[in-house]
Scaffold this motif. Sequence first.
Motif, short mmCIF file in Angstrom:
data_model
loop_
_atom_site.label_atom_id
_atom_site.label_comp_id
_atom_site.label_asym_id
_atom_site.label_seq_id
_atom_site.Cartn_x
_atom_site.Cartn_y
_atom_site.Cartn_z
N ALA A 12 0.85 -1.19 0.00
CA ALA A 12 0.00 0.00 0.00
C ALA A 12 0.89 1.24 0.00
O ALA A 12 1.76 1.39 0.85
N ARG B 233 -0.50 4.57 -1.15
CA ARG B 233 -1.26 5.79 -1.34
C ARG B 233 -0.89 6.88 -0.32
O ARG B 233 -0.81 8.05 -0.65
N HIS B 234 -0.65 6.49 0.92
CA HIS B 234 -0.35 7.46 1.98
C HIS B 234 1.07 8.01 1.86
O HIS B 234 1.44 8.90 2.60
N VAL C 259 -1.40 3.01 -4.51
CA VAL C 259 -2.17 1.79 -4.27
C VAL C 259 -2.72 1.80 -2.84
O VAL C 259 -2.01 2.12 -1.90
N ALA C 260 -4.02 1.49 -2.72
CA ALA C 260 -4.63 1.34 -1.40
C ALA C 260 -5.20 -0.07 -1.28
O ALA C 260 -5.59 -0.67 -2.28
N GLY C 261 -5.22 -0.61 -0.07
CA GLY C 261 -5.76 -1.96 0.14
C GLY C 261 -6.80 -1.93 1.24
O GLY C 261 -6.71 -1.12 2.17
N ILE D 80 -11.28 7.92 -2.59
CA ILE D 80 -9.94 7.83 -3.17
C ILE D 80 -9.96 7.82 -4.70
O ILE D 80 -8.92 7.90 -5.33
#
Lengths: 277, 277, 277, 277
Positions: A119, A121-122, A136-138, A162
Motif C-alpha cells: 500500500a 497511497r499514503h 495503491v490502497a488496500g 480515493i
Amino acid sequence: MNVRTDLAVELVSSKQNKNDGHDGYTCEIRETDAYKTTVITVDNETGEKAIGKPKGQYITVEMAPFGVDGEFTDGRVEAVEKELLKLIPKEGPILVVGLGNRDITADALGPLAVSKILATRHLKSEKGLLKNLREVAGIIPGVLGQTGIEVSDILKGIVEMIKPSAIITIDALAARDLDRLGCTIQITDTGVSPGSGIGNRRKTINKETMGVPVISIGVPTVIAMANITDDEKYSNLIVTPKDIDLLIERAARFISLAINKSLFRTLSTDDIIGLCG
Amino acid sequence: MNVRTDLAVELVSSKQNKNDGHDGYTCEIRETDAYKTTVITVDNETGEKAIGKPKGQYITVEMAPFGVDGEFTDGRVEAVEKELLKLIPKEGPILVVGLGNRDITADALGPLAVSKILATRHLKSEKGLLKNLREVAGIIPGVLGQTGIEVSDILKGIVEMIKPSAIITIDALAARDLDRLGCTIQITDTGVSPGSGIGNRRKTINKETMGVPVISIGVPTVIAMANITDDEKYSNLIVTPKDIDLLIERAARFISLAINKSLFRTLSTDDIIGLCG
Amino acid sequence: MNVRTDLAVELVSSKQNKNDGHDGYTCEIRETDAYKTTVITVDNETGEKAIGKPKGQYITVEMAPFGVDGEFTDGRVEAVEKELLKLIPKEGPILVVGLGNRDITADALGPLAVSKILATRHLKSEKGLLKNLREVAGIIPGVLGQTGIEVSDILKGIVEMIKPSAIITIDALAARDLDRLGCTIQITDTGVSPGSGIGNRRKTINKETMGVPVISIGVPTVIAMANITDDEKYSNLIVTPKDIDLLIERAARFISLAINKSLFRTLSTDDIIGLCG
Amino acid sequence: MNVRTDLAVELVSSKQNKNDGHDGYTCEIRETDAYKTTVITVDNETGEKAIGKPKGQYITVEMAPFGVDGEFTDGRVEAVEKELLKLIPKEGPILVVGLGNRDITADALGPLAVSKILATRHLKSEKGLLKNLREVAGIIPGVLGQTGIEVSDILKGIVEMIKPSAIITIDALAARDLDRLGCTIQITDTGVSPGSGIGNRRKTINKETMGVPVISIGVPTVIAMANITDDEKYSNLIVTPKDIDLLIERAARFISLAINKSLFRTLSTDDIIGLCG
C-alpha cells in the motif's frame, strides 16, 4: 443436478468447448510447459445464457499446485502478471480489496493476499524513493455477517473518496472439478457475482455498481457439496484439500506477488519480496 | 466401496444394529432430551471381525451441534464426564495427549484441547490450594511428518518418566455420515488405531504399546472423500463444515471442560473456566 | 543493579572487553560490511566467574535488523551457517528443539523456527532423492507450565530413543542492551541455562544432562524490566519492539534457513526454501 | 521528560488531583470492593491546557487484572456497562469500530473486540427474534500503513451510508504507569486523538470530524519507552506484560461483553455469550 461453480472455464468445458463464437462466446487456449491459459470472452446475451455468466472476459491460468514449488520461478507469476497488465489501467490509483472472512480458513484468501499488497497511497506526499511508486490502497472490508454492512456499500464510500482508476478484488472461489483446487487462477473484468465463494455475499461489485473498472482475481479453494449431493441439508458442507491452510497461504503469496509486480513495474521481484514478505 | 470411518457406531449401524451379542459385540443405547449415548462393546475376535475395530468399549455421545449453544449448559458436558469417570483410574497421574497437527485446521482439535487442560504435575511439590489437585500432565507431540519421530515413540519416553496411571488422547476423527460432523464424541478404551483422523499416523497408541490404559476421545471433524468417491487421486480431499474453524474451537473447549471436570472433582466448573479459559 | 542478560557478549563488554586470556576467557572479533562476529571463549573457572556463564564458546553475530531485507542475501545467513558447521558433528542424526511457548508472541521463536526445519528422520527408509539427506528430527516440547513436565525430562526420553549425535536448541533470549533486539544471534556449545528467555525454565539442557553435545541458538527478543527498574513488582514486564510479531517471524525464518543450510549441504538454498517455505 | 499517556487519569494525578474546578476541570472518584471509577470532566480551554486533553468526559474504571478471574462475575462488566449507557444514545444505529492493527499483538485489541460484537444491522429486515434488536454494525478499518487510507476517511464514507446515532471506537492505549497495564478501562466522549496507542494514527475521529457522537473505549496495553528513557532511538520500543497475548484476548472479551450488554438490553448475558462467544 444444478452445478455450482465460480469458474467460467468449467461451464464452457461442460459444453464441449465450442469455440466458433456461434453461441455468443469465444474460447482461446494457450499452453506452455508450466501453465495453460484459457481466455473465454462472453460477447452478448446469447453468450450470457450459454455460459451463465455476465458479458466480459474470463481468463483462467492453470498451473502446478501452489504447494509444490517454493518460489514460483517457472514463469507462472509472470503469466498472471501479463494478463493483469492487459486489464489494469496504466495510470491512476488502484484499490485492492480482499473479500471473504479472515477467520474462516477456506475463505481467508482475499484478506491474506491484501495484507501482502504494497500500500503506497499514503506515501505519495512524502519525499524519497517511494514517491514515484503507483498509488495503491488496500482494504479488507469483512463479510456481511460480521459487519452488518454490505461489502459493496463499504466499498462505494471508499471509492468516492480515493477515486481509483480501477478496483482489484481477490476472493476464494468455489469450483466444480476436484482437479482444479489449488492450481487454478481466474481473472475477470466482470466483477464479483452474488453468492460467490463459500460465503453468501449478495450485492455485485462491478463496473456498474462501483463506477470504475473491477478486475476480480480468484482461486478455487473449495467445492460445494451441492456439486456432489443435491441434498439441501448438506449445503453447509464443503470439500477442501487436507492441506487447505498451506494452500491458502501459498495462493495468497502468489496472487499478491503477481499484483505487486504488475502495479510496481520499476521495482524488482526481490525488492517486492523484501517490502511485502 | 471401502468405507472409512473412525466411529464404531457407524460400523454397527451399517450392520443393522444387531444387539444380541451373537456377533461378538453388544450395543446399548440411552437417550435423554439433550443427547444420545451409544455403548458398543466388542467382546471377542468374532466381534472384532464383525465391526472391524479392536476388542473393547466404544461410547458415542451424540448431541446438538457444538456451534449452537455458548455455554454447554444442557447436561452434555456432564454426560461425557460421566462416561470418562468409568474409564479413568481413580488415582495416579494422568497424561493427556493432543494428537494431530496444530497447523492444519481440521486436525488441530487435539493440540487445541490439550492447551486448555489444567496441567498440575509440576505443582505437586508446591504449597497451597493446588497441591491437593490430581497430578496431570499434557503434551502436544506433533505429527510424524513435522517431527520425523513416531508419536508413539515420543510418548513411550514420557510415559516411562512420569509413570501415569492412564493416558487420555484427544484427536480429530474421520466419519462416514455427513450428519455426525460437529455433534458427536467417541470415547474408547481401545486406543488410537493407525491411520486415524486426517493425518497418516502409523503406530498404535494403546495399552499394549504404552503399558498403561489408554482412553481415547475423538470428535469427527472431516469425512474422507474416499467415502464419496473411490477415485484414488482424490484421497487428499476432505469434506468439512464451512465453519470448521469455529467447530474445532468449540469442540476443543467442550472436551477440555469434560476432562477437567472428571479429573478435578473438587473444583467447580467456574473455577475450571477461570483457570483454563 | 543486578543486570539480567542471556548474551555473553554483553557481560564481556561491560567489563571493557579484556582480551588477553588473563581473566580466564578470550574474546575475538571479526567484522565485514554486513555483520560482526564476536567469539568469546570461557576457558576455566576463573573465566566462568568473570563472565558469569559456564565454560565453552559463545559466538555472537550482529547484523542489520531482521525486519529490513526480505531475503537475507547479504551473506549473514552464510555467516551463521559457517559458525554452526564448526560446532555440529559431521555425522549422525540431529535433534532440533524449539524451546519456549508457542502461544506467547515474544517466546514463540523456538517453536516457529523448528516448524520450518526439514525433518527427515522418518524418510530414511524410503526410496528416492531424500534418502541421502541427513537424519534430522524436530520437536516442540512446550513449557513446564503448560505441560507439567520439565522440558529436559521430555528431551531425555527422546534422546534415548533417537540417539542423536547432537542437539540443536532454538530459543528467544533476554538482552540487556536495547540496541541488540532483533539484530543479534548467539550460538553457544554450553547449552541452555535455567531461567533463560522470558519463561522460567529450570533444568539445564547441556552435554552433561543430555549425554550428547548441545548447540544452542538464540535471538534476543525482549529486555527484562529488571534491567531498567529493580522494583520486584515489575518482574512480569518486558521491553520489546513494537513490531515484535514481525521480528519473531523473520528471526525464525533466518535461523531455520541457517540450520537447514548447515545440515543439508547437498541441497541448494532454493530447494530448502521450496521444501520449508 | 515529556510523558506520553492516553489516560487522562494519569495526567490529573500527576497534578496532585486538584478537584475544585478551579483549573477548568473536575475529578470525581467512586469506589467499590471490585473497582474504582474516576470521572474527569474537562470544562473549558483552561482545563484543556491543564490536562492536555480536549474538553469532555474521561471515565476510568480500575479493577482486578483481566487475566485473573475467568468470567468477570464481580460486577465490573456492569460497572463499565453503566458508564456506557450514560454516553450511548438511546436510539438509532450504532457503528462499532475496532482501531489498531490486527497483526500486531499489542495493537490487536480493537479488531479482536469488534469481532465479538453482535452485528445486527443486516438482520433488521428479517423476520423473527432478532428483528427487535438494536441495529449495530461493526468494522475493522485497519491502519494507515496497511491500507494507504486514513482510518477517518474510511469511516466517513461508512458513516454517511449507515447514518449511525453514535460511533463506539475500541483501541489499545499507551499508559505511563506500569501498574495500569491490563486492569484499567478508559471511556471518553472526546474521540480518539492522533498518535494514540502504539500505532501512529493521524486524523482525529470525533464528533466534529464524524458528525455524530464518538464514544471511545480503550485499555492500556503498552507503555512507550519514551516514558522511561527519552532517547529518540528507542521510540520503537514498548513495555508490555509477558502475558500480553492473554491480556489482549481477555480485555477484548471484557469490552465486547460490556458493549453488547449495553446495546442489547433485552438479551441475557448468557444469550450474548452464546451468540458472540
